[in-house]
Scaffold this active site. Structure first.
Site, short mmCIF file in Angstrom:
data_model
loop_
_atom_site.label_atom_id
_atom_site.label_comp_id
_atom_site.label_asym_id
_atom_site.label_seq_id
_atom_site.Cartn_x
_atom_site.Cartn_y
_atom_site.Cartn_z
N ALA A 102 0.87 -1.17 0.00
CA ALA A 102 0.00 0.00 0.00
C ALA A 102 0.90 1.22 0.00
O ALA A 102 2.08 1.14 0.37
CB ALA A 102 -0.88 -0.02 1.24
N GLY A 148 0.59 -4.96 1.10
CA GLY A 148 -0.59 -5.00 0.24
C GLY A 148 -0.30 -5.65 -1.12
O GLY A 148 -1.20 -6.20 -1.75
N GLU A 184 -0.62 -9.26 -0.48
CA GLU A 184 -2.05 -9.53 -0.30
C GLU A 184 -2.79 -9.54 -1.63
O GLU A 184 -3.64 -10.39 -1.89
CB GLU A 184 -2.65 -8.48 0.65
CG GLU A 184 -2.09 -8.62 2.06
CD GLU A 184 -2.49 -7.50 3.00
OE1 GLU A 184 -2.31 -6.32 2.63
OE2 GLU A 184 -2.99 -7.81 4.09
N GLU A 219 4.36 -5.22 7.50
CA GLU A 219 3.60 -4.18 8.20
C GLU A 219 4.06 -3.96 9.63
O GLU A 219 3.98 -2.84 10.15
CB GLU A 219 2.10 -4.52 8.19
CG GLU A 219 1.42 -4.35 6.84
CD GLU A 219 1.49 -5.57 5.94
OE1 GLU A 219 2.27 -6.51 6.25
OE2 GLU A 219 0.77 -5.60 4.93
N1 CO8 Z 1 4.58 3.21 -0.50
C1 CO8 Z 1 4.98 4.38 -1.02
N2 CO8 Z 1 6.12 4.50 -1.73
C2 CO8 Z 1 6.89 3.40 -1.88
C3 CO8 Z 1 6.54 2.16 -1.34
C4 CO8 Z 1 5.31 2.08 -0.63
N3 CO8 Z 1 4.86 0.92 -0.11
N4 CO8 Z 1 7.50 1.27 -1.65
C5 CO8 Z 1 8.42 1.94 -2.35
N5 CO8 Z 1 8.08 3.22 -2.50
C6 CO8 Z 1 8.80 4.29 -3.20
C7 CO8 Z 1 10.00 4.73 -2.40
O1 CO8 Z 1 9.60 5.66 -1.41
C8 CO8 Z 1 10.86 5.35 -3.46
O2 CO8 Z 1 10.34 6.62 -3.78
P1 CO8 Z 1 11.35 7.89 -3.96
O3 CO8 Z 1 12.18 7.54 -5.17
O4 CO8 Z 1 10.42 9.03 -4.16
O5 CO8 Z 1 12.17 7.95 -2.71
C9 CO8 Z 1 10.60 4.44 -4.66
O6 CO8 Z 1 9.37 3.78 -4.39
C10 CO8 Z 1 11.66 3.39 -4.87
O7 CO8 Z 1 11.83 2.67 -3.66
P2 CO8 Z 1 13.24 2.43 -2.92
O8 CO8 Z 1 14.18 3.55 -3.24
O9 CO8 Z 1 12.98 2.16 -1.50
O10 CO8 Z 1 13.74 1.12 -3.70
P3 CO8 Z 1 14.72 -0.01 -3.16
O11 CO8 Z 1 15.02 -0.89 -4.32
O12 CO8 Z 1 15.85 0.62 -2.41
O13 CO8 Z 1 13.86 -0.84 -2.06
C11 CO8 Z 1 11.89 -1.97 -1.22
C12 CO8 Z 1 12.75 -1.58 -2.44
C13 CO8 Z 1 12.69 -2.92 -0.31
C14 CO8 Z 1 10.65 -2.66 -1.72
C15 CO8 Z 1 11.53 -0.70 -0.42
O14 CO8 Z 1 11.00 0.27 -1.33
C16 CO8 Z 1 10.52 -0.90 0.67
O15 CO8 Z 1 10.85 -1.42 1.71
N6 CO8 Z 1 9.24 -0.50 0.43
C17 CO8 Z 1 8.18 -0.57 1.42
C18 CO8 Z 1 7.72 -1.99 1.58
C19 CO8 Z 1 6.62 -2.06 2.62
O16 CO8 Z 1 6.82 -1.79 3.79
N7 CO8 Z 1 5.42 -2.44 2.19
C20 CO8 Z 1 4.28 -2.58 3.04
C21 CO8 Z 1 3.49 -1.33 3.04
S1 CO8 Z 1 2.22 -1.37 4.28
C22 CO8 Z 1 0.97 -2.21 3.53
O17 CO8 Z 1 1.05 -2.63 2.42
C23 CO8 Z 1 -0.24 -2.39 4.35
C24 CO8 Z 1 -1.30 -3.10 3.55
C25 CO8 Z 1 -2.62 -2.82 4.16
C26 CO8 Z 1 -3.74 -3.04 3.19
C27 CO8 Z 1 -3.78 -2.10 2.04
C28 CO8 Z 1 -4.24 -0.71 2.41
C29 CO8 Z 1 -4.47 0.23 1.23
#
Ligand code: CO8
Length: 261
Positions: A67, A111, A114, A134
């Site tokens: 998400a 998400g 999911e 999460e």
């Molecule tokens: N949300 C918003 N932006 C994101 C997300 C995300 N989940 N994941 C990545 N991005 C963005 C980064 O902020 C970055 O943006 P910017 O260039 O502006 O800084 C861009 O995507 C590229 O990401 P990274 O630079 O971090 O890329 P890496 O290759 O270094 O890392 C990862 C990749 C490991 C996937 C890393 O991006 C990461 O850890 N992302 C978050 C993963 C996460 O925690 N996901 C769970 C989110 S919570 C959730 O899903 C709850 C679900 C609930 C139900 C749904 C509700 C709507």
């Protein structure tokens, strides 16, 4: 067809609907406008009689990284509860009667994991990474992860993944039965998903719909009620033209020409 900001939508093979999440700058993070577009694309395929099965994929780097955390971070309990945040997510699959194959390359986190698990069949490539991180954000899965992951891989493994936030590799996903197949490359994964969808599209839509329905009942019903439900659906199919066509063709050593009736 219709054009979308966050999706590429096409019909690569007869009967096959194809949706690619396309928000590369955010690793396909599932912001609300993307979810609404996905909902609308899935609904369009659901109501298109020419489409029998649907493939959903992302990019090579990410199926979806979850998400959209930036969109969620300032949400309050009152906002979330009041607007029933994420409810539109459950609509994503509850109306979908046609098989959905999710083809996962790269990250399928939170998400994203999911969403992948909402597929009827999951495929991935060897570099895929699944996880429910999460807990690291101070929350828990919110779009079915705790339920579907537990059903898919068992309680102890799901607890470990959800409580630690540790990723699940493609290899583990294959061994644990989270996915039906692990392909060597992203291209093979997507091609494999389209091929499977095309095979399904070669069968009677009535039988396909019933098959999805009976298998899904196993997720909600006990074995006795489930088997009874299955038998009733089986009986019902003797009222279809395609049952006569399918069994008649077998007996006559011919190829069936389905009518979807
Ligand atoms: N949300 C918003 N932006 C994101 C997300 C995300 N989940 N994941 C990545 N991005 C963005 C980064 O902020 C970055 O943006 P910017 O260039 O502006 O800084 C861009 O995507 C590229 O990401 P990274 O630079 O971090 O890329 P890496 O290759 O270094 O890392 C990862 C990749 C490991 C996937 C890393 O991006 C990461 O850890 N992302 C978050 C993963 C996460 O925690 N996901 C769970 C989110 S919570 C959730 O899903 C709850 C679900 C609930 C139900 C749904 C509700 C709507």
């Amino acid at each position: 067809g219709k054009s979308y900001e966050y999706l590429n939508v096409s019909t690569p093979r007869p009967g096959v609907g194809f949706i690619q999440l396309n928000r590369p700058k955010a690793l396909n993070a599932l912001c609300t406008p993307l979810i609404l577009e996905l909902n609308s694309a899935l609904r369009a395929f659901q109501s298109d009689n020419a489409i029998s099965a649907i493939v959903l994929t992302g990019s090579e780097k990410a199926f979806a990284a979850g998400a959209d955390i930036k969109e969620m971070k300032d949400l309050t309990f009152a906002n979330a509860y009041g607007a029933d945040f994420i409810e539109s997510w459950s609509d994503l699959v509850s109306f979908l009667k046609k098989p959905l194959i999710t083809a996962v390359n790269g990250y399928a986190l939170g998400g994203g994991c999911e969403l992948a698990m909402m597929g009827d069949i999951l495929y991935c490539s060897s570099g895929a990474v699944f996880g429910q991180p999460e807990i690291k954000l101070g929350v828990v899965p919110g779009a079915g992860g705790s339920q579907r992951l537990t059903k898919a891989i068992g309680k102890s493994r799901a607890m470990e993944a959800i409580l630690t936030g540790d990723n699940i590799s493609a290899k583990q996903a294959g061994e644990w039965g989270l996915v039906a197949k692990v392909f060597d490359s992203p291209q093979e994964c997507v091609d494999g998903a389209v091929k499977t969808a095309e095979k399904i599209a070669g069968y009677s839509q009535i039988a396909v719909k019933a098959a999805k329905e009976v298998v899904n009942k196993s997720q909600d019903l006990g074995i006795r009620e489930g088997v009874e439900f299955e038998r009733r659906v089986f009986h019902g199919l003797f009222g279809s033209k395609d049952q006569k066509i399918g069994m008649g063709a077998f007996a006559a050593k011919q190829k069936p020409e389905w009518t979807n009736e």
